[in-house]
Scaffold this active site. Structure first.
Site, mmCIF file in Angstrom:
data_model
loop_
_atom_site.group_PDB
_atom_site.id
_atom_site.type_symbol
_atom_site.label_atom_id
_atom_site.label_comp_id
_atom_site.label_asym_id
_atom_site.label_seq_id
_atom_site.Cartn_x
_atom_site.Cartn_y
_atom_site.Cartn_z
ATOM 1 N N LYS A 79 0.657 -1.206 -0.061
ATOM 2 C CA LYS A 79 -0.139 0.062 0.116
ATOM 3 C C LYS A 79 0.767 1.262 -0.034
ATOM 4 O O LYS A 79 2.020 1.359 0.852
ATOM 5 C CB LYS A 79 -1.055 -0.001 1.376
ATOM 6 N N SER A 153 -9.389 1.312 3.582
ATOM 7 C CA SER A 153 -8.332 2.406 2.623
ATOM 8 C C SER A 153 -7.576 1.541 1.890
ATOM 9 O O SER A 153 -6.962 2.110 0.823
ATOM 10 C CB SER A 153 -7.818 3.292 3.222
ATOM 11 N N SER A 177 -9.702 -1.163 7.625
ATOM 12 C CA SER A 177 -8.994 -0.987 6.202
ATOM 13 C C SER A 177 -8.267 -2.279 5.952
ATOM 14 O O SER A 177 -8.015 -2.572 4.737
ATOM 15 C CB SER A 177 -7.952 -0.024 6.224
#
Length: 600
Positions: A79, A153, A177
Site C-alpha cells: 500500500k 483504505s 481497512s
C-alpha cells in the site's frame, strides 16, 4: 508449469523447489497478468517496479537454492503509505509525495526472506476511509462488479491479491481497512495485534492505533507473512514483541450478535449468510454465546465521531497547514473536524477508551473469540458519491472498535449473496492470539468450501493439512530447544531446514520440563486417554541426508519417532523416555515450550 489463478505461497514454493518454476518465469507471468487486468481496472497501482529491476531481482534469487528462503520468489505488493526505497510514497496525495531513502522495516524483512516486491497500490488518501473512493489516482472497484466499491483504505492491495496479480499484499488497518476490502473481494485480511509489525516507514493515520495488515488467499499464507515480518523495532513508537498466546482450538465459545444488534442495512441475504456462518462454526467445534454489542459500538464512535480524529491531524499537521487545498475534499473535511476538539476532549476520550477496554476485557470471560460480520453490506460507487460520510460509517459498523480495544482480527470470506456479491465475517480475539485466530478462521474458511479471489477456481491452501514432503525430504516437528529463537535452532539452520508450518500435536500429549537439562529442554510424552489442547510444534523440512545427520546428533534420553499432529497426520518428531520426562515438571497446561519459557 501452468500457474494457478491465485498465487498462493505453498504451491509456488513447491514449484520452485521441484524445478518446475523459476522466479524469472514468475515475474514474466505477473507482468502479463497486471497488464491484462489494468484494461479492466486501471486504478489498482500507483507505481510499479520497472520490469528490468524485477528480472534482475529474480536472477539474483536464482543464484540461491529455493529452500534457503521462506518466501523465495513470492510476488507481493505494498500500500502506498508504506515506504519502499526507489519508489515514491504518495499516501494517495500527489502534493505529499516524497522519495524515501530506505524501505519500511516490514518491507525490508519480507524482501530479505526472498519475496519480490512488484509495486505500490492505491488507497483512500492518507488512509482515511473504508470505501476506496478517495484517491486522485482513480477508484479500484470490487473485482466482481465495477459498480461497487473495492473497500478501503487498502483498496489496491486487496484487489491485487483477489485478481491474482500477487501472492499477498500489505495494507494498513486503523478502523477496518485491512478487513473490509478483504470481505468485498473474497480474500483473507489478517489484522495483527497492534505493534507486532513495525510501523517504521509508514505514513500514519492514527499512530497509536495503526497496524500494517496482510491480504492473502488463505489464512495460512497471511500468518506466514505476519510471522516473517514481525519483530520488535525501537524505531516504531508502539512496537511490541509477538508474545504468542494460545486459544482453545478443539472446543471453544464464540461471541455472536444478538438478533436486535444484527444490522445489515436491509440486506436479508447477508443476514442469512451470517446465520449460516454461525452454524458452520458450531459444526467445527464452537458454541455460540450472545454478546453485548453496546460497549463495542460506543468504542467505535470514538474514532470518527469523537476526539480521536485529532490524531489524524497530528499525523500530517505540517502538510495540512500548507496544502489543505490539495487534499481530497472528503478527507480534508474529516480532518477539519479535529479543530472542534480541545486537549481536554482528547484526554477525556482516552479515559473513556480505557474504561471501555476494561469492559471489553471482562467479555472474554464469556467466550474465547467473536464472530462478527465484516461489514453490513457492500455499497455502490454512486452511493459513496451521494453520501460519502454515511457510506463510510456504514462500512465500519463492525470494525472500528477493534484497534481501540487492543484486539487481533482475521477477516475471511463467508459466501456469496444471490446477486453475486461477496459477504465476509471477521474472527476477533484478544491481543497476541494472532496465530490461533488464523488457525480457527482458516478452518472455517476451508469448511465453507468456497474458492477464493476473482476467478473462484482455487481453494485456500491449508498448511494444517500440509504434512507431506517431496521425495527425499523429511518433515520434522520440534517442540523445545530447537524452536526458532531458542539455543539449539542453529542445528536445523546448518542443515538448511525450511519451516513449513507452526501447528499443534494431537490432544493426547503431555510436555515436561526436564530436570538438570543444559540448555533447558522439554520431554514430550503421549498419554492414551488424555484430552488436552495439544502442544505447539514447528514443522521443518530437511533433505534425507541432513535429517540423518540431525538424528545422529540427538542425545539420550531424547529420540526421534512419529508424532501425530492435531489434523491427524504423522511426522517425525522428538520423543522422550517417559520415566525421565515424568521426573520433571508437567508444563502441559502452558500450551508449549515457548509459552512456558516466557513465564519463567
Amino acid at each position: 508449469m501452468s500457474l494457478p489463478n491465485m498465487l498462493q505461497i505453498t504451491p509456488l514454493l513447491s514449484a520452485y523447489r521441484t524445478g518446475t518454476l523459476t522466479p524469472t518465469n514468475m515475474v514474466h507471468d505477473v507482468i502479463a497478468r497486471i497488464d491484462s487486468y489494468t484494461t479492466q481496472d486501471p486504478a489498482v497501482w500507483i507505481s510499479r517496479v520497472p520490469a528490468e529491476k524485477l528480472l534482475a531481482r529474480a536472477a539474483e534469487l536464482e543464484k540461491q537454492a529455493a529452500t534457503d528462503l521462506p518466501l523465495y520468489g513470492i510476488p507481493f505488493a505494498v500500500k502506498d503509505n508504506i515506504d519502499v526505497a526507489g519508489l515514491p510514497t504518495t499516501a494517495g496525495c500527489p502534493a505529499f509525495a516524497y522519495e524515501p531513502q530506505e524501505s519500511a522495516e516490514v518491507v525490508r524483512r519480507l524482501e530479505a526472506a526472498g519475496a519480490i516486491l512488484i509495486g505500490k497500490t492505491n488507497l483512500d488518501q492518507f488512509a482515511t476511509g473504508l470505501v476506496g473512493m478517495r484517491s486522485p489516482y482513480g477508484q479500484p472497484h470490487c473485482v466482481f462488479n465495477p459498480e461497487y466499491v473495492s473497500g478501503g483504505s487498502s483498496s489496491g492491495s486487496a484487489v491485487a491479491v483477489a485478481a491474482g496479480l500477487v501472492s499477498f499484499a500489505l495494507g494498513t488497518d486503523t478502523a477496518g481497512s485491512g478487513r473490509v476490502p478483504a470481505a468485498f473481494n473474497n480474500i483473507v485480511g489478517l489484522k495483527p495485534s497492534r505493534g507486532v509489525l513495525s510501523t517504521y516507514g509508514l505514513v500514519p493515520a492514527c499512530e497509536s492505533l495503526d497496524c500494517i495488515s496482510v491480504f492473502a488467499g488463505s489464512t495460512a499464507d497471511a500468518w506466514e507473512v505476519e510471522q516473517i515480518a514481525a519483530a520488535p523495532d525501537a524505531r516504531s513508537p508502539y512496537s511490541r514483541a509477538l508474545d504468542v498466546r494460545p486459544l482453545p482450538l478443539t472446543t471453544f465459545r464464540f461471541g455472536v450478535l444478538k438478533k436486535e444488534d444484527q444490522f445489515f442495512d436491509g440486506n436479508a441475504a447477508n443476514a442469512a449468510l451470517y446465520a449460516r456462518a454461525i452454524h458452520l462454526l458450531e459444526q467445527i467445534g464452537g458454541t455460540p454465546v450472545e454478546l453485548d454489542f453496546a460497549p463495542l459500538k460506543e468504542t467505535a464512535a470514538l474514532l470518527y465521531s469523537g476526539p480521536f480524529v485529532v490524531e489524524r491531524l497530528a499525523a500530517i499537521k505540517d502538510f495540512y497547514n500548507t496544502h489543505r487545498q490539495d487534499m481530497d475534499p472528503t478527507v480534508g473535511a474529516i480532518i477539519d473536524g479535529a479543530k472542534n476538539y480541545t486537549a481536554t476532549d482528547v484526554f477525556e476520550g482516552i479515559y473513556r477508551q480505557h474504561s471501555l477496554q476494561q469492559v471489553a476485557q471482562r467479555m472474554w470471560a464469556d467466550f474465547d473469540i467473536m464472530l462478527l460480520p465484516t461489514a453490513p453490506r457492500i455499497v455502490t460507487k454512486q452511493e459513496v458519491m451521494e453520501q460519502p460520510i454515511a457510506a463510510n460509517s456504514l462500512l465500519g459498523a463492525y470494525t472500528n472498535f477493534v484497534n481501540l480495544l487492543d484486539m487481533a482480527a482475521c477477516a475471511v470470506p463467508a459466501g456469496f449473496a444471490p446477486d453475486g456479491l461477496p459477504f465476509g465475517v471477521t474472527f476477533i480475539a484478544p491481543a497476541f492470539t494472532d496465530k490461533d485466530l488464523a488457525v480457527l478462521a482458516g478452518r472455517f474458511h476451508h469448511a465453507l468450501g468456497e474458492a477464493v479471489g476473482l476467478t473462484r477456481t482455487d481453494k485456500p491452501v491449508s498448511k494444517e493439512a500440509d504434512t507431506t514432503a517431496p521425495n527425499n525430504r523429511v518433515l520434522l516437528a520440534v517442540v523445545g530447544a530447537h524452536l526458532k529463537g531458542f539455543p539449539l535452532h542453529w542445528q536445523l539452520e546448518q542443515e538448511h531446514a525450511v519451516l513449513r508450518n507452526t501447528t499443534r500435536t494431537a490432544p493426547d500429549y503431555r510436555l515436561f520440563a526436564l530436570p538438570n537439562a543444559t540448555p533447558p529442554k522439554p520431554g514430550l510424552v503421549r498419554e492414551q486417554g488424555f484430552e488436552g489442547n495439544g502442544l505447539e510444534v514447528e514443522v521443518y523440512e530437511l533433505d534425507a541426508a541432513g535429517f540423518g545427520r540431525f538424528v545422529a546428533s540427538v542425545p539420550q534420553p531424547m529420540s526421534i519417532g512419529r508424532i501425530t499432529l492435531e489434523d491427524g497426520k504423522e511426522v517425525c518428531g522428538f520423543l522422550c523416555s517417559e520415566a525421565v520426562a515424568r521426573s520433571g515438571t508437567d508444563i502441559t497446561e502452558t500450551g508449549g515450550w515457548r509459552y512456558y519459557m516466557q513465564t519463567r
